[in-house]
Design an enzyme around this catalytic site. Structure first.
Site, mmCIF file in Angstrom:
data_model
loop_
_atom_site.group_PDB
_atom_site.id
_atom_site.type_symbol
_atom_site.label_atom_id
_atom_site.label_comp_id
_atom_site.label_asym_id
_atom_site.label_seq_id
_atom_site.Cartn_x
_atom_site.Cartn_y
_atom_site.Cartn_z
ATOM 1 C CE LYS A 71 -1.875 3.054 1.910
ATOM 2 N NZ LYS A 71 -1.614 4.458 1.510
ATOM 3 C CD GLU B 98 12.848 0.719 10.253
ATOM 4 O OE1 GLU B 98 13.273 1.577 11.050
ATOM 5 O OE2 GLU B 98 13.398 -0.379 10.095
ATOM 6 C CB CYS C 13 13.239 8.975 8.415
ATOM 7 S SG CYS C 13 14.329 7.830 7.576
ATOM 8 C CD GLU D 82 9.735 13.294 11.422
ATOM 9 O OE1 GLU D 82 8.578 12.879 11.587
ATOM 10 O OE2 GLU D 82 10.642 12.602 10.922
HETATM 11 P P1 NAD Z 1 2.257 8.629 7.397
HETATM 12 O O1 NAD Z 1 2.364 7.927 8.699
HETATM 13 O O2 NAD Z 1 1.270 9.724 7.270
HETATM 14 O O3 NAD Z 1 1.896 7.601 6.226
HETATM 15 C C1 NAD Z 1 2.704 6.483 5.923
HETATM 16 C C2 NAD Z 1 1.852 5.424 5.261
HETATM 17 O O4 NAD Z 1 0.884 4.954 6.200
HETATM 18 C C3 NAD Z 1 1.054 5.914 4.060
HETATM 19 O O5 NAD Z 1 1.026 4.895 3.082
HETATM 20 C C4 NAD Z 1 -0.335 6.123 4.638
HETATM 21 O O6 NAD Z 1 -1.354 6.018 3.692
HETATM 22 C C5 NAD Z 1 -0.405 4.993 5.637
HETATM 23 N N1 NAD Z 1 -1.381 5.179 6.720
HETATM 24 C C6 NAD Z 1 -1.811 6.348 7.258
HETATM 25 N N2 NAD Z 1 -2.722 6.105 8.222
HETATM 26 C C7 NAD Z 1 -2.854 4.756 8.316
HETATM 27 C C8 NAD Z 1 -3.637 3.892 9.129
HETATM 28 N N3 NAD Z 1 -4.485 4.362 10.042
HETATM 29 N N4 NAD Z 1 -3.512 2.564 8.967
HETATM 30 C C9 NAD Z 1 -2.656 2.061 8.046
HETATM 31 N N5 NAD Z 1 -1.903 2.833 7.227
HETATM 32 C C10 NAD Z 1 -2.004 4.169 7.367
HETATM 33 O O7 NAD Z 1 3.727 9.104 7.054
HETATM 34 P P2 NAD Z 1 4.180 10.017 5.834
HETATM 35 O O8 NAD Z 1 3.751 11.416 6.140
HETATM 36 O O9 NAD Z 1 3.781 9.360 4.562
HETATM 37 O O10 NAD Z 1 5.777 9.894 5.925
HETATM 38 C C11 NAD Z 1 6.580 10.738 6.662
HETATM 39 C C12 NAD Z 1 6.991 10.077 7.969
HETATM 40 O O11 NAD Z 1 7.682 8.864 7.705
HETATM 41 C C13 NAD Z 1 7.963 10.915 8.782
HETATM 42 O O12 NAD Z 1 7.592 10.892 10.136
HETATM 43 C C14 NAD Z 1 9.300 10.204 8.583
HETATM 44 O O13 NAD Z 1 10.254 10.405 9.601
HETATM 45 C C15 NAD Z 1 8.856 8.796 8.498
HETATM 46 N N6 NAD Z 1 9.885 7.983 7.842
HETATM 47 C C16 NAD Z 1 10.595 7.101 8.608
HETATM 48 C C17 NAD Z 1 11.599 6.335 8.026
HETATM 49 C C18 NAD Z 1 12.381 5.358 8.852
HETATM 50 O O14 NAD Z 1 12.975 4.475 8.263
HETATM 51 N N7 NAD Z 1 12.410 5.468 10.171
HETATM 52 C C19 NAD Z 1 11.859 6.452 6.657
HETATM 53 C C20 NAD Z 1 11.118 7.360 5.913
HETATM 54 C C21 NAD Z 1 10.122 8.108 6.520
#
Ligand code: NAD
Length: 502
Positions: free
Chosen positions: A178, A253, A287, A385
């Protein structure tokens, strides 16, 4: 002019399909913020269909039963195809996400490398056998688990998808991916790549859609025993709770607010170059960005002056321009969030570079590289963040104070330490609450090493054989070689001659 599709679909059981109820959502490009694409919007019925296809491929198909070498060959072909399409991938990724084209190209190549790495690792995989002389042999029977649910963010979409797809597929699982709804475009290339590489039907399935709908349904599906999630910490918390009734395997992550600590004896030029790159590359949507820089007092003023001057020279431009160093943020909602933090920062710290839209970019999600100095440790721009091209610089006097500042936030993903003192560098690195520390280096990662965060930055580690561990069950098989070794319960009572009727 770049060649773009107008509509993208799900990929389920080897076929591109729309949502069962016909729902779609619009995708914007970050330079104009105009919709340029519609995507099928998956709901729980579409997730059900994808999970059923993946489940069938797992229970009846060849993939989990193939020799590691056979799977490895297909994964290498996938890597070859990704490499041969790197320009197209980068072009789509850059258009959809606003990442500078040169950096999107680097991410496409890293995606190929992820497949190649796990293709190699799976054939080198060995497992443990334990011998108890004369009595027992025990061995580990490693097995794929089933259907893995992979949920990914928008910051480096294709590369992060490959990071999960590589090990999940290498180990013989089938998957439902997804992708993030802000950036679904590059993921639409996976199905063609997998078909051409010879991945059996149903092994890879993709459902586009919103997190609260498609993502949520995937997390709650009883036939999906594993969820690998990358995204925000608060989404991770929600997924953790939603997965609990099913006791799923989870790899999380999450977010970060990583410190870069610069001691007075550091190579200042190298530290400035690395910390500029560390927070402004990938538009700051990274991240592991070093978004808090802690600088020892004797070099503080010089560091701030040089850093601010260099930040002002960072080239903001169209994502498609090879000269661009910072492109456009992914989406107007995210742009508003980052701009909100910049306004807040003006009340919390001293603005020394940037501070809003760059000149000449009156529309689109462009943000000038922004530097705040003298930021106190309780400021929100120090603890939260931001995920954009914004950095907070704070002075320190002692090593103990530097450690307290470094550890004084809820996150613990990465840290960067700059010093030429050997003992201090190791002792300090080991005391930091972070999953990954780089000494005198920017984030350059060997794929064999563990990747993951502590505290609010994650749960579990992936990377190298730790990914293999996450995507497999390690069944212990115990073989008796000697006497059967247990007390006998329910022994027949001892009989007398009379009872035997003699
Ligand atoms: P997000 O949490 O908004 O979304 C990530 C994914 O989760 C998307 O595909 C989204 O559709 C899905 N999602 C959202 N709500 C959900 C739910 N209730 N149930 C299941 N899936 C759901 O994150 P984002 O804004 O897309 O990404 C940015 C974040 O990701 C930042 O906090 C960043 O630090 C983090 N990040 C972490 C790493 C790591 O390896 N630690 C790497 C890249 C990004």
């Amino acid at each position: 002019m770049i060649d773009l599709p107008a509509h993208i679909q799900h990929y389920i059981g080897g076929h591109s399909v729309d949502s069962i109820d016909g729902s779609t959502f619009e995708v914007l490009d970050p330079v104009t913020n105009q919709p340029y694409l519609t995507s099928a919007a998956g709901k729980s019925a579409d997730i059900d269909a994808a999970v059923s296809a993946a489940r069938k491929a797992f229970t009846e198909g060849p993939w989990p039963r193939m020799l590691p070498r056979e799977r490895s060959r297909i994964l290498h072909r996938i890597a070859d195809l990704v490499e041969s399409r790197d320009q197209r991938l980068a072009e789509l990724e850059s258009y959809d996400s606003g990442l500078p084209i040169t950096q999107a190209l680097g991410q496409a190549r890293r995606a190929a490398e992820n497949f190649r790495f796990f293709a190699d690792l799976i054939v080198a995989q060995r497992d443990d056998t334990y011998k108890v002389p004369g009595r027992q042999i025990n061995y580990v029977n490693r097995k794929p688990i089933g259907v893995a649910g992979l949920i990914t963010p928008w910051n480096t979409p294709f590369m992060l998808e490959s990071w999960k797809l590589g090990p999940a597929l290498a180990t013989g699982n089938t998957v439902v991916l997804k992708p993030a709804e802000f950036t679904p475009l590059s993921a639409s290339l996976w199905s063609g790549i997998f078909e051409e590489a010879g991945l059996p039907e149903g092994v890879f399935n993709l459902v586009n859609g919103l997190g609260e709908e498609a993502g949520d349904a995937l997390v709650k599906d009883a036939d999906v025993p594993l969820i690998s999630f990358t995204g925000e910490s608060r989404t991770g918390q929600l997924i953790f709770a939603n997965a609990a009734p099913h006791l799923k395997g989870l790899s999380m992550e999450l977010g970060g607010k990583s410190p870069a600590i610069v001691f007075a004896d550091a190579d200042l030029e190298a530290a400035i170059n690395a910390t500029i790159f560390g927070v402004f590359s990938l538009n700051g949507e990274r991240c592991t960005a070093g978004s808090r820089i802690l600088v020892e007092r004797p070099i503080y003023d010089e560091f701030v002056d040089r850093y601010a001057a260099q930040a002002r020279r960072v080239v903001v431009g169209l994502p498609s321009d090879p000269k661009t160093e910072v492109g456009a943020l992914v989406h107007p909602e995210h742009f508003d969030k980052v701009m909100g933090y910049i306004e807040l920062g003006k009340t919390e710290g001293r603005l020394v570079a940037g501070g809003g839209r760059p000149d000449g970019f009156e529309t689109g999600n462009f943000v000038a590289p922004t530097v705040f100095a003298d930021v106190p440790s309780d400021a929100r721009i120090f603890t939260e963040e931001i995920f954009g091209p914004v950095v907070a610089i704070t002075p320190f006097d002692t090593e103990a104070e530097a450690l307290e500042l470094a550890n004084g936030v809820k996150y613990g993903l990465a840290a960067y330490v700059w010093t030429n003192d050997l003992k201090r560098s190791h002792n300090f690195a080991q005391a930091i609450e972070a999953g990954m520390v780089w000494l005198n280096s920017n984030n350059v990662r060997d794929l064999r090493t563990p990747f993951g965060g502590v505290k609010a930055s994650g749960l579990g580690h992936e990377g190298g054989y730790r990914s293999i561990d996450f995507y497999t069950d390690q069944q212990a098989v115990h073989i008796n070689l000697g006497e059967v070794h247990n007390p006998v319960f329910g022994k027949p009572a001892e009989t007398t001659d009379d009872e035997q009727g003699s």
